[in-house]
Design a protein around this motif. Structure first.
Motif, PDB file in Angstrom:
ATOM      1  N   ALA A 195      52.625 -44.780  26.414  1.00 12.72           N
ATOM      2  CA  ALA A 195      53.329 -43.686  26.379  1.00 12.72           C
ATOM      3  C   ALA A 195      53.356 -43.235  25.006  1.00 12.72           C
ATOM      4  CB  ALA A 195      54.597 -43.928  26.962  1.00 12.72           C
ATOM      5  N   ALA A 196      53.457 -44.320  24.061  1.00 14.42           N
ATOM      6  CA  ALA A 196      53.539 -43.928  22.432  1.00 14.42           C
ATOM      7  C   ALA A 196      52.533 -43.213  21.849  1.00 14.42           C
ATOM      8  CB  ALA A 196      54.062 -45.272  21.971  1.00 14.42           C
ATOM      9  N   GLU A 197      51.212 -43.876  22.454  1.00 11.59           N
ATOM     10  CA  GLU A 197      49.897 -43.078  21.989  1.00 11.59           C
ATOM     11  C   GLU A 197      49.648 -41.729  22.478  1.00 11.59           C
ATOM     12  OE1 GLU A 197      45.071 -44.175  21.488  1.00 11.59           O
ATOM     13  OE2 GLU A 197      46.397 -45.641  22.609  1.00 11.59           O
ATOM     14  N   TYR A 198      49.998 -41.500  23.839  1.00  8.66           N
ATOM     15  CA  TYR A 198      49.891 -40.440  24.353  1.00  8.66           C
ATOM     16  C   TYR A 198      50.631 -39.133  23.762  1.00  8.66           C
ATOM     17  CZ  TYR A 198      49.117 -36.457  27.536  1.00  8.66           C
ATOM     18  OH  TYR A 198      48.677 -35.193  28.199  1.00  8.66           O
ATOM     19  N   ALA A 199      51.971 -39.756  23.540  1.00 11.53           N
ATOM     20  CA  ALA A 199      52.899 -38.410  22.958  1.00 11.53           C
ATOM     21  C   ALA A 199      52.459 -38.454  21.469  1.00 11.53           C
ATOM     22  CB  ALA A 199      54.325 -39.409  22.922  1.00 11.53           C
ATOM     23  N   LEU A 200      52.181 -39.253  20.737  1.00  9.16           N
ATOM     24  CA  LEU A 200      51.722 -38.944  19.421  1.00  9.16           C
ATOM     25  C   LEU A 200      50.642 -37.905  19.357  1.00  9.16           C
ATOM     26  CD1 LEU A 200      51.914 -39.450  16.271  1.00  9.16           C
ATOM     27  CD2 LEU A 200      50.357 -41.221  16.668  1.00  9.16           C
ATOM     28  N   THR A 201      49.306 -38.173  20.407  1.00 12.57           N
ATOM     29  CA  THR A 201      48.409 -37.221  20.428  1.00 12.57           C
ATOM     30  C   THR A 201      48.674 -35.959  20.927  1.00 12.57           C
ATOM     31  OG1 THR A 201      46.847 -39.409  20.858  1.00 12.57           O
ATOM     32  CG2 THR A 201      46.098 -37.155  21.280  1.00 12.57           C
ATOM     33  N   PHE A 202      49.558 -35.922  21.841  1.00  9.90           N
ATOM     34  CA  PHE A 202      50.104 -34.638  22.590  1.00  9.90           C
ATOM     35  C   PHE A 202      50.582 -33.595  21.530  1.00  9.90           C
ATOM     36  CE2 PHE A 202      53.039 -32.022  24.883  1.00  9.90           C
ATOM     37  CZ  PHE A 202      52.417 -31.621  26.058  1.00  9.90           C
ATOM     38  N   GLN A 203      51.598 -34.184  20.832  1.00  9.66           N
ATOM     39  CA  GLN A 203      52.541 -33.662  19.914  1.00  9.66           C
ATOM     40  C   GLN A 203      51.588 -33.398  18.740  1.00  9.66           C
ATOM     41  OE1 GLN A 203      55.558 -36.505  19.143  1.00  9.66           O
ATOM     42  NE2 GLN A 203      56.817 -35.929  20.916  1.00  9.66           N
ATOM     43  N   ARG A 204      50.529 -34.164  18.266  1.00  6.70           N
ATOM     44  CA  ARG A 204      49.791 -33.634  17.091  1.00  6.70           C
ATOM     45  C   ARG A 204      48.885 -32.226  17.420  1.00  6.70           C
ATOM     46  NH1 ARG A 204      45.912 -38.088  15.752  1.00  6.70           N
ATOM     47  NH2 ARG A 204      45.331 -36.523  13.965  1.00  6.70           N
ATOM     48  N   ALA A 205      48.453 -32.568  18.597  1.00  6.08           N
ATOM     49  CA  ALA A 205      47.592 -31.388  19.241  1.00  6.08           C
ATOM     50  C   ALA A 205      48.270 -30.250  19.200  1.00  6.08           C
ATOM     51  CB  ALA A 205      46.962 -31.423  20.654  1.00  6.08           C
ATOM     52  N   LEU A 206      49.732 -30.090  19.641  1.00  5.88           N
ATOM     53  CA  LEU A 206      50.527 -28.946  19.641  1.00  5.88           C
ATOM     54  C   LEU A 206      51.052 -28.406  18.454  1.00  5.88           C
ATOM     55  CD1 LEU A 206      51.290 -27.357  22.528  1.00  5.88           C
ATOM     56  CD2 LEU A 206      50.456 -29.413  23.103  1.00  5.88           C
TER      57      LEU A 206
ATOM     58  N   PHE B 250      50.541 -34.827  34.594  1.00  6.90           N
ATOM     59  CA  PHE B 250      50.952 -34.316  33.523  1.00  6.90           C
ATOM     60  C   PHE B 250      49.812 -33.808  32.632  1.00  6.90           C
ATOM     61  CE2 PHE B 250      52.549 -33.976  29.115  1.00  6.90           C
ATOM     62  CZ  PHE B 250      53.564 -33.219  29.083  1.00  6.90           C
ATOM     63  N   HIS B 251      49.164 -34.675  32.360  1.00  6.44           N
ATOM     64  CA  HIS B 251      47.867 -34.368  31.359  1.00  6.44           C
ATOM     65  C   HIS B 251      47.017 -33.126  32.001  1.00  6.44           C
ATOM     66  CE1 HIS B 251      44.866 -34.802  28.423  1.00  6.44           C
ATOM     67  NE2 HIS B 251      43.827 -34.848  29.335  1.00  6.44           N
ATOM     68  N   ALA B 252      46.760 -33.344  33.406  1.00  6.19           N
ATOM     69  CA  ALA B 252      45.791 -32.617  34.235  1.00  6.19           C
ATOM     70  C   ALA B 252      46.460 -31.205  34.048  1.00  6.19           C
ATOM     71  CB  ALA B 252      45.739 -32.707  35.814  1.00  6.19           C
ATOM     72  N   ARG B 253      47.996 -31.055  34.139  1.00  4.66           N
ATOM     73  CA  ARG B 253      48.465 -29.710  34.052  1.00  4.66           C
ATOM     74  C   ARG B 253      48.443 -28.965  32.657  1.00  4.66           C
ATOM     75  NH1 ARG B 253      52.174 -32.406  37.077  1.00  4.66           N
ATOM     76  NH2 ARG B 253      53.795 -32.356  35.147  1.00  4.66           N
ATOM     77  N   HIS B 254      48.272 -29.989  31.688  1.00  2.00           N
ATOM     78  CA  HIS B 254      48.579 -29.528  30.143  1.00  2.00           C
ATOM     79  C   HIS B 254      46.888 -29.280  29.784  1.00  2.00           C
ATOM     80  CE1 HIS B 254      52.574 -30.468  30.905  1.00  2.00           C
ATOM     81  NE2 HIS B 254      52.855 -29.490  29.900  1.00  2.00           N
ATOM     82  N   LYS B 255      46.087 -29.666  30.204  1.00  2.00           N
ATOM     83  CA  LYS B 255      44.599 -29.717  29.524  1.00  2.00           C
ATOM     84  C   LYS B 255      44.202 -28.597  28.846  1.00  2.00           C
ATOM     85  CE  LYS B 255      41.769 -33.144  32.214  1.00  2.00           C
ATOM     86  NZ  LYS B 255      40.734 -33.361  33.069  1.00  2.00           N
ATOM     87  N   MET B 256      44.358 -27.205  29.409  1.00  2.00           N
ATOM     88  CA  MET B 256      43.875 -25.951  28.778  1.00  2.00           C
ATOM     89  C   MET B 256      44.912 -25.629  27.656  1.00  2.00           C
ATOM     90  SD  MET B 256      41.384 -24.970  30.533  1.00  2.00           S
ATOM     91  CE  MET B 256      40.845 -26.754  30.448  1.00  2.00           C
ATOM     92  N   GLN B 257      46.239 -25.937  27.801  1.00  2.00           N
ATOM     93  CA  GLN B 257      46.968 -25.787  26.605  1.00  2.00           C
ATOM     94  C   GLN B 257      46.578 -26.502  25.652  1.00  2.00           C
ATOM     95  OE1 GLN B 257      51.324 -26.361  27.778  1.00  2.00           O
ATOM     96  NE2 GLN B 257      52.048 -25.437  25.931  1.00  2.00           N
ATOM     97  N   LEU B 258      46.173 -28.035  25.485  1.00  2.00           N
ATOM     98  CA  LEU B 258      45.997 -28.755  24.594  1.00  2.00           C
ATOM     99  C   LEU B 258      44.506 -28.190  23.995  1.00  2.00           C
ATOM    100  CD1 LEU B 258      46.625 -32.259  25.960  1.00  2.00           C
ATOM    101  CD2 LEU B 258      47.916 -31.192  24.417  1.00  2.00           C
ATOM    102  N   LEU B 259      43.712 -27.804  24.941  1.00  2.00           N
ATOM    103  CA  LEU B 259      42.302 -27.213  24.515  1.00  2.00           C
ATOM    104  C   LEU B 259      42.326 -26.110  23.569  1.00  2.00           C
ATOM    105  CD1 LEU B 259      39.249 -27.604  24.738  1.00  2.00           C
ATOM    106  CD2 LEU B 259      39.564 -26.251  26.708  1.00  2.00           C
ATOM    107  N   ALA B 260      43.565 -25.369  23.856  1.00  2.00           N
ATOM    108  CA  ALA B 260      43.635 -24.034  22.809  1.00  2.00           C
ATOM    109  C   ALA B 260      44.342 -24.255  21.705  1.00  2.00           C
ATOM    110  CB  ALA B 260      44.736 -23.082  23.757  1.00  2.00           C
ATOM    111  N   HIS B 261      44.839 -25.308  21.575  1.00  2.00           N
ATOM    112  CA  HIS B 261      45.521 -25.965  20.469  1.00  2.00           C
ATOM    113  C   HIS B 261      44.409 -26.550  19.550  1.00  2.00           C
ATOM    114  CE1 HIS B 261      49.610 -24.337  20.297  1.00  2.00           C
ATOM    115  NE2 HIS B 261      49.392 -24.248  21.621  1.00  2.00           N
ATOM    116  N   ASN B 262      43.806 -27.881  19.937  1.00  2.00           N
ATOM    117  CA  ASN B 262      43.068 -28.721  19.156  1.00  2.00           C
ATOM    118  C   ASN B 262      42.040 -29.399  20.038  1.00  2.00           C
ATOM    119  OD1 ASN B 262      42.039 -31.291  17.642  1.00  2.00           O
ATOM    120  ND2 ASN B 262      43.778 -30.855  16.437  1.00  2.00           N
TER     121      ASN B 262
END
Length: 319
Positions: free
Chosen positions: A218-229, A183-195
């Motif tokens: 899961a909790a730590e990744y979800a928080l970081t993912f959502q903060r980045a977006l 999942f993270h591998a598929r979203h790397k560029m999207q996260l990079l574009a945001h933060n």
């Protein structure tokens, strides 16, 4: 593609629940977006038992904070609406929320605050119900239908909603550490574009997959993912991502020069992001460059929504 669950003020879907018995059907929500999402309609006034037609409401100033009052009879509905809001917020399981603009219960920007008599004190307030929901879910993508008329805000909201939905689908299933890595591998560029900073932090969290308790990971990744977006993607960061992806493709000098020129045109505000993004995705498919082709950055939501076809304003390009 995953169907996001989006809470929405019922009147925006055309339900006759407004104070005058009418509705405020929104074309974008009920037309363009409707086929791709699952709506969760909510009308706080109706759920609070006010019915329709009903007396109009407003926020009034008081020493203890704003109160939700009826305009004519001055009945205080604050406690009733606050209790409903806390109950709804605790049970809310959605990927985004679209509120009714400027409503004393549901507005998220520009709601007037009145004295007991006279003109408004100011117009910088949030509706009572919306305020409780947002405080309980600070990273939930929220907008009102008025702001969704802005192409940049509309695209940003929809992108975040679909990203939240994909994350929810993963983490609420029987996932394994390798699923989170993929999942993270598929979203790397999207996260990079945001933060970029949180993009790096998310990568470090995923690196520990398999060696930490699932719930903690899961909790730590979800928080970081959502903060980045939650950080707005800027044209500058989009250009950085486009260059990253271009560097992963094997192109002859002429095609590479053409793509660099298109990216420069986007950077200058001459073409929308959809132009260089579509060209890079086209070349990735032609070369079977799976890592680039499968990046969520290139299909963050259904292509048919066509939300990247706007050119950022000068102020947005400098952000």
């Amino acid at each position: 593609m995953t169907r996001p669950r989006i809470a929405v003020s019922s009147c925006l879907l055309g339900e006759p629940v407004r104070f005058n018995g009418g509705h405020s059907r929104d074309r974008f929500l009920t037309g363009q977006l409707d086929p791709y999402v699952e709506w969760v309609p909510i009308c706080p006034e109706m759920e609070a038992g006010l019915g329709t037609p009903r007396e109009t409401l407003r926020l009034e100033s008081s020493p203890g904070g704003p109160r939700l009052m009826t305009r004519t009879t001055h009945a205080d509905l604050t406690d009733r609406m606050s209790a409903l809001a806390h109950e709804r917020a605790a049970a809310l399981r959605v990927d985004g929320y679209v509120f009714k603009a400027r409503s004393p219960s549901c507005g998220i920007h520009g709601v007037p605050l009145y004295r007991a008599e006279g003109p408004p004190l100011d117009r910088r307030n949030r509706g009572l119900f919306a305020g409780v929901v947002i405080a309980a879910h600070p990273l939930l993508p929220v907008e009102d239908e008025g702001r969704l008329n802005d192409a940049l805000l509309r695209e940003s909201f929809v992108e975040r909603v679909f990203a939240h939905a994909r994350l929810r689908e993963l983490l609420h299933g029987d996932w394994r550490p390798r699923d989170l890595v993929a999942f993270h591998a598929r979203h790397k560029m999207q996260l990079l574009a945001h933060n970029p900073e949180l993009y790096g932090q998310a990568g470090r969290i995923v690196a520990g997959a398999g060696s930490r308790p699932r719930a903690e990971l899961a909790a730590e990744y979800a928080l970081t993912f959502q903060r980045a977006l939650a950080t707005k993607a800027s044209p500058g960061r989009n250009v950085n991502v486009l260059h990253h992806c271009l560097g992963m493709l094997f192109l002859d000098p002429a095609h590479r020069a053409d793509l660099l020129a298109v990216i420069d045109s986007y950077k200058a505000g001459l073409v929308p992001l959809s132009v260089p993004a579509t060209l890079i995705r086209h070349h990735a498919r032609g070369q079977d460059a799976s890592y680039v082709r499968e990046q969520s950055y290139f299909s963050p939501y259904p292509d048919a929504l066509r939300l990247r076809n706007h050119v950022p304003a000068v102020a947005d390009r400098r952000a």
